[in-house]
Design a protein around this motif. Structure first.
Motif, PDB file in Angstrom:
ATOM      1  N   THR A  11      43.769  18.517  18.169  1.00 59.70           N
ATOM      2  CA  THR A  11      44.742  19.156  17.271  1.00 59.70           C
ATOM      3  C   THR A  11      45.325  20.428  17.889  1.00 59.70           C
ATOM      4  OG1 THR A  11      42.970  20.334  16.118  1.00 59.70           O
ATOM      5  CG2 THR A  11      43.669  18.235  15.200  1.00 59.70           C
ATOM      6  N   THR A  12      44.520  21.138  18.673  1.00 55.21           N
ATOM      7  CA  THR A  12      45.044  22.331  19.345  1.00 55.21           C
ATOM      8  C   THR A  12      46.107  21.948  20.364  1.00 55.21           C
ATOM      9  OG1 THR A  12      42.902  23.398  19.055  1.00 55.21           O
ATOM     10  CG2 THR A  12      44.397  24.383  20.650  1.00 55.21           C
ATOM     11  N   HIS A  13      45.860  20.903  21.124  1.00 55.27           N
ATOM     12  CA  HIS A  13      46.855  20.420  22.077  1.00 55.27           C
ATOM     13  C   HIS A  13      48.124  19.972  21.348  1.00 55.27           C
ATOM     14  CE1 HIS A  13      44.621  20.610  25.821  1.00 55.27           C
ATOM     15  NE2 HIS A  13      43.549  20.148  25.176  1.00 55.27           N
ATOM     16  N   LEU A  14      47.970  19.306  20.244  1.00 51.57           N
ATOM     17  CA  LEU A  14      49.121  18.850  19.472  1.00 51.57           C
ATOM     18  C   LEU A  14      49.929  20.031  18.941  1.00 51.57           C
ATOM     19  CD1 LEU A  14      50.628  16.413  18.323  1.00 51.57           C
ATOM     20  CD2 LEU A  14      49.190  16.596  16.295  1.00 51.57           C
ATOM     21  N   LYS A  15      49.251  21.072  18.487  1.00 51.52           N
ATOM     22  CA  LYS A  15      49.943  22.272  18.007  1.00 51.52           C
ATOM     23  C   LYS A  15      50.743  22.929  19.124  1.00 51.52           C
ATOM     24  CE  LYS A  15      46.556  23.437  14.457  1.00 51.52           C
ATOM     25  NZ  LYS A  15      45.512  24.386  14.064  1.00 51.52           N
ATOM     26  N   ILE A  16      50.182  22.981  20.319  1.00 57.00           N
ATOM     27  CA  ILE A  16      50.880  23.580  21.459  1.00 57.00           C
ATOM     28  C   ILE A  16      52.131  22.775  21.797  1.00 57.00           C
ATOM     29  CG2 ILE A  16      50.703  24.029  23.938  1.00 57.00           C
ATOM     30  CD1 ILE A  16      47.746  24.721  23.410  1.00 57.00           C
ATOM     31  N   VAL A  17      52.022  21.460  21.798  1.00 57.31           N
ATOM     32  CA  VAL A  17      53.173  20.599  22.095  1.00 57.31           C
ATOM     33  C   VAL A  17      54.252  20.762  21.033  1.00 57.31           C
ATOM     34  CG1 VAL A  17      53.908  18.192  22.261  1.00 57.31           C
ATOM     35  CG2 VAL A  17      51.859  18.953  23.452  1.00 57.31           C
ATOM     36  N   VAL A  18      53.870  20.828  19.773  1.00 59.42           N
ATOM     37  CA  VAL A  18      54.842  20.967  18.689  1.00 59.42           C
ATOM     38  C   VAL A  18      55.551  22.321  18.767  1.00 59.42           C
ATOM     39  CG1 VAL A  18      55.059  21.191  16.178  1.00 59.42           C
ATOM     40  CG2 VAL A  18      53.728  19.324  17.149  1.00 59.42           C
ATOM     41  N   VAL A  19      54.796  23.388  19.021  1.00 59.62           N
ATOM     42  CA  VAL A  19      55.411  24.718  19.130  1.00 59.62           C
ATOM     43  C   VAL A  19      56.379  24.755  20.314  1.00 59.62           C
ATOM     44  CG1 VAL A  19      54.908  27.140  19.656  1.00 59.62           C
ATOM     45  CG2 VAL A  19      53.587  25.941  17.934  1.00 59.62           C
ATOM     46  N   ALA A  20      56.012  24.177  21.450  1.00 62.15           N
ATOM     47  CA  ALA A  20      56.886  24.147  22.614  1.00 62.15           C
ATOM     48  C   ALA A  20      58.152  23.334  22.334  1.00 62.15           C
ATOM     49  CB  ALA A  20      56.150  23.580  23.819  1.00 62.15           C
ATOM     50  N   LEU A  21      58.009  22.219  21.636  1.00 60.37           N
ATOM     51  CA  LEU A  21      59.157  21.386  21.305  1.00 60.37           C
ATOM     52  C   LEU A  21      60.109  22.097  20.357  1.00 60.37           C
ATOM     53  CD1 LEU A  21      60.419  18.582  21.652  1.00 60.37           C
ATOM     54  CD2 LEU A  21      59.127  17.848  19.652  1.00 60.37           C
ATOM     55  N   VAL A  22      59.575  22.755  19.343  1.00 56.99           N
ATOM     56  CA  VAL A  22      60.412  23.496  18.392  1.00 56.99           C
ATOM     57  C   VAL A  22      61.124  24.652  19.105  1.00 56.99           C
ATOM     58  CG1 VAL A  22      60.325  24.993  16.359  1.00 56.99           C
ATOM     59  CG2 VAL A  22      59.114  22.816  16.357  1.00 56.99           C
ATOM     60  N   ALA A  23      60.416  25.352  19.994  1.00 59.63           N
ATOM     61  CA  ALA A  23      61.028  26.451  20.732  1.00 59.63           C
ATOM     62  C   ALA A  23      62.139  25.949  21.653  1.00 59.63           C
ATOM     63  CB  ALA A  23      59.973  27.194  21.540  1.00 59.63           C
ATOM     64  N   GLY A  24      61.917  24.820  22.290  1.00 57.42           N
ATOM     65  CA  GLY A  24      62.948  24.244  23.160  1.00 57.42           C
ATOM     66  C   GLY A  24      64.183  23.822  22.390  1.00 57.42           C
ATOM     67  N   ILE A  25      63.983  23.216  21.237  1.00 55.85           N
ATOM     68  CA  ILE A  25      65.119  22.817  20.397  1.00 55.85           C
ATOM     69  C   ILE A  25      65.867  24.048  19.897  1.00 55.85           C
ATOM     70  CG2 ILE A  25      65.724  21.743  18.187  1.00 55.85           C
ATOM     71  CD1 ILE A  25      63.486  19.698  18.747  1.00 55.85           C
ATOM     72  N   ALA A  26      65.137  25.105  19.554  1.00 58.87           N
ATOM     73  CA  ALA A  26      65.788  26.331  19.080  1.00 58.87           C
ATOM     74  C   ALA A  26      66.626  26.975  20.175  1.00 58.87           C
ATOM     75  CB  ALA A  26      64.730  27.310  18.574  1.00 58.87           C
ATOM     76  N   VAL A  27      66.110  27.019  21.393  1.00 56.08           N
ATOM     77  CA  VAL A  27      66.863  27.604  22.504  1.00 56.08           C
ATOM     78  C   VAL A  27      68.097  26.761  22.814  1.00 56.08           C
ATOM     79  CG1 VAL A  27      66.763  28.086  24.984  1.00 56.08           C
ATOM     80  CG2 VAL A  27      64.906  28.811  23.499  1.00 56.08           C
ATOM     81  N   ALA A  28      67.956  25.447  22.824  1.00 56.35           N
ATOM     82  CA  ALA A  28      69.098  24.579  23.093  1.00 56.35           C
ATOM     83  C   ALA A  28      70.147  24.699  21.982  1.00 56.35           C
ATOM     84  CB  ALA A  28      68.632  23.126  23.222  1.00 56.35           C
ATOM     85  N   GLY A  29      69.711  24.752  20.732  1.00 56.84           N
ATOM     86  CA  GLY A  29      70.656  24.913  19.622  1.00 56.84           C
ATOM     87  C   GLY A  29      71.380  26.232  19.673  1.00 56.84           C
ATOM     88  N   PHE A  30      70.672  27.297  20.028  1.00 54.74           N
ATOM     89  CA  PHE A  30      71.319  28.609  20.169  1.00 54.74           C
ATOM     90  C   PHE A  30      72.355  28.585  21.293  1.00 54.74           C
ATOM     91  CE2 PHE A  30      71.446  32.805  22.168  1.00 54.74           C
ATOM     92  CZ  PHE A  30      71.960  33.537  21.109  1.00 54.74           C
ATOM     93  N   GLY A  31      72.018  27.953  22.405  1.00 52.75           N
ATOM     94  CA  GLY A  31      72.957  27.872  23.526  1.00 52.75           C
ATOM     95  C   GLY A  31      74.197  27.079  23.183  1.00 52.75           C
ATOM     96  N   ILE A  32      74.037  25.982  22.484  1.00 56.23           N
ATOM     97  CA  ILE A  32      75.185  25.159  22.090  1.00 56.23           C
ATOM     98  C   ILE A  32      76.056  25.899  21.082  1.00 56.23           C
ATOM     99  CG2 ILE A  32      75.857  23.058  20.849  1.00 56.23           C
ATOM    100  CD1 ILE A  32      73.426  21.713  22.191  1.00 56.23           C
ATOM    101  N   SER A  33      75.436  26.555  20.112  1.00 53.10           N
ATOM    102  CA  SER A  33      76.235  27.266  19.111  1.00 53.10           C
ATOM    103  C   SER A  33      76.933  28.470  19.722  1.00 53.10           C
ATOM    104  CB  SER A  33      75.354  27.709  17.943  1.00 53.10           C
ATOM    105  OG  SER A  33      74.448  28.705  18.360  1.00 53.10           O
TER     106      SER A  33
END
Length: 66
Positions: A11-33
Motif C-alpha cells: 500500500t505504501t508503494h501504491l500511495k507513492i505511485v498515485v501521488v507521483a501520477l497526480v503530481a505529473g498530471i497537475a504539472v502537465a495540466g498547468f503547462g497546457i493551460s
C-alpha cells in the motif's frame, strides 16, 4: 511508520505511485493551460523572402562574371 522504501508494504508503494501520477498530471495540466492562455502579442509570424539574383560564392578574391 516505515522509513525505508525497501521494506515498505504494498500500500505504501501504491500511495507513492498515485501521488507521483497526480503530481505529473497537475504539472502537465498547468503547462497546457499556461500555453493556451498565452498573449497573442508574443506569437511569431513567418516572413516571406523572395529569391534575388543568383550569385556564386568562392573562396578566392576574384569575382565571377557570367
Amino acid at each position: 511508520m516505515n522509513h525505508s522504501i525497501y521494506s515498505a508494504d504494498r500500500t505504501t508503494h501504491l500511495k507513492i505511485v498515485v501521488v507521483a501520477l497526480v503530481a505529473g498530471i497537475a504539472v502537465a495540466g498547468f503547462g497546457i493551460s499556461a500555453r493556451l492562455n498565452a498573449e497573442t502579442g508574443y506569437t511569431q509570424t513567418a516572413k516571406v523572402m523572395k529569391a534575388g539574383k543568383p550569385i556564386a560564392v568562392t573562396s578566392s578574391e576574384a569575382s565571377l562574371v557570367r
